[in-house]
Design a protein around this motif. Sequence first.
Motif, short mmCIF file in Angstrom:
data_model
loop_
_atom_site.label_atom_id
_atom_site.label_comp_id
_atom_site.label_asym_id
_atom_site.label_seq_id
_atom_site.Cartn_x
_atom_site.Cartn_y
_atom_site.Cartn_z
N ALA A 1 67.68 43.38 9.47
CA ALA A 1 67.29 43.74 10.84
C ALA A 1 65.90 43.21 11.16
N ASP A 2 64.98 43.24 10.18
CA ASP A 2 63.63 42.71 10.40
C ASP A 2 63.67 41.21 10.64
N VAL A 3 64.51 40.50 9.89
CA VAL A 3 64.63 39.05 10.05
C VAL A 3 65.18 38.73 11.44
N VAL A 4 66.20 39.49 11.88
CA VAL A 4 66.77 39.28 13.21
C VAL A 4 65.73 39.56 14.28
N GLU A 5 64.95 40.64 14.10
CA GLU A 5 63.92 41.00 15.07
C GLU A 5 62.84 39.92 15.14
N ASP A 6 62.46 39.34 14.00
CA ASP A 6 61.47 38.27 13.99
C ASP A 6 61.98 37.06 14.74
N SER A 7 63.27 36.73 14.58
CA SER A 7 63.82 35.58 15.29
C SER A 7 63.89 35.87 16.79
N GLN A 8 64.15 37.13 17.17
CA GLN A 8 64.14 37.49 18.59
C GLN A 8 62.73 37.37 19.16
N ASN A 9 61.72 37.79 18.40
CA ASN A 9 60.35 37.68 18.86
C ASN A 9 59.96 36.22 19.06
N ALA A 10 60.43 35.33 18.19
CA ALA A 10 60.14 33.92 18.34
C ALA A 10 60.80 33.37 19.60
N ASP A 11 62.05 33.79 19.86
CA ASP A 11 62.73 33.37 21.08
C ASP A 11 62.01 33.91 22.31
N LEU A 12 61.55 35.15 22.24
CA LEU A 12 60.84 35.76 23.35
C LEU A 12 59.56 34.99 23.65
N LYS A 13 58.81 34.62 22.62
CA LYS A 13 57.58 33.87 22.84
C LYS A 13 57.85 32.53 23.51
N GLU A 14 58.94 31.88 23.10
CA GLU A 14 59.29 30.60 23.72
C GLU A 14 59.63 30.79 25.19
N MET A 15 60.37 31.86 25.50
CA MET A 15 60.75 32.13 26.89
C MET A 15 59.53 32.51 27.73
N LEU A 16 58.63 33.32 27.15
CA LEU A 16 57.44 33.75 27.88
C LEU A 16 56.51 32.59 28.18
N LYS A 17 56.54 31.58 27.33
CA LYS A 17 55.66 30.44 27.52
C LYS A 17 55.97 29.71 28.83
N ASP A 18 57.24 29.74 29.26
CA ASP A 18 57.65 29.02 30.46
C ASP A 18 57.39 29.80 31.74
N LEU A 19 57.10 31.09 31.63
CA LEU A 19 56.91 31.93 32.81
C LEU A 19 55.50 31.85 33.36
N PRO A 20 55.34 32.09 34.67
CA PRO A 20 53.99 32.22 35.22
C PRO A 20 53.31 33.47 34.68
N GLU A 21 52.01 33.51 34.79
CA GLU A 21 51.22 34.60 34.20
C GLU A 21 51.64 35.97 34.71
N ARG A 22 51.88 36.10 36.00
CA ARG A 22 52.23 37.39 36.58
C ARG A 22 53.53 37.94 36.01
#
Length: 186
Positions: A108-129
């Motif tokens: 579960a920790d490994v899956v959560e870490d991969s989700q966090n990596a995906d989240l960071k990639e998605m957040l990078k494309d969003l505007p600051e707000r």
Amino acid sequence: MSTSRGSNVRKRPQKHQNRTAFKNDLHDTSHKTKFLNSLEVTGVCARCKDIIEWKIKYKKYKPLTAPRKCVTCEQKTVKYAYHLMCTQCAKDKQICAKCCKPVESTVADVVEDSQNADLKEMLKDLPERKRRTILRHINKQEDGQQKVTPEIMAKLEKMLSETGVDDDFNFSDEDDDFPESDDQSI
């Protein structure tokens, strides 16, 4: 000595301070150093992983020349330095191969870490707000843990699909309010 007699408080900073960080491959480009730098530490707890990575970083790691005997199966199957158990026994018993304590890292920790990596990639494309809005939703969860739930992922994907290209920052040649200058000297 660094302290005077009867006093254990030092009044001055250390005499020799490093100007640059230590690099273990700065002057040593041998095969052994390249191998150690590419070595990935697995099968151990977080504390032991930090210890072994520190040893590699500061050239204190001494690899095994021959396999050692495992403390559980008593076979010569330990291939990594500082380990007491072979990887198979450690995996079967779910304990650290170095300190023999239970490992908290689960699937579960490994899956959560991969989700966090995906989240960071998605957040990078969003505007600051919008990025801050998503981070606020993550921090607001009632259980206190900052986990990525499916609801947050759905909101994020919705924002990404809505965003596309932000019109506020779309600069084109047609919208210029300033006349073009012809290399005039001032």
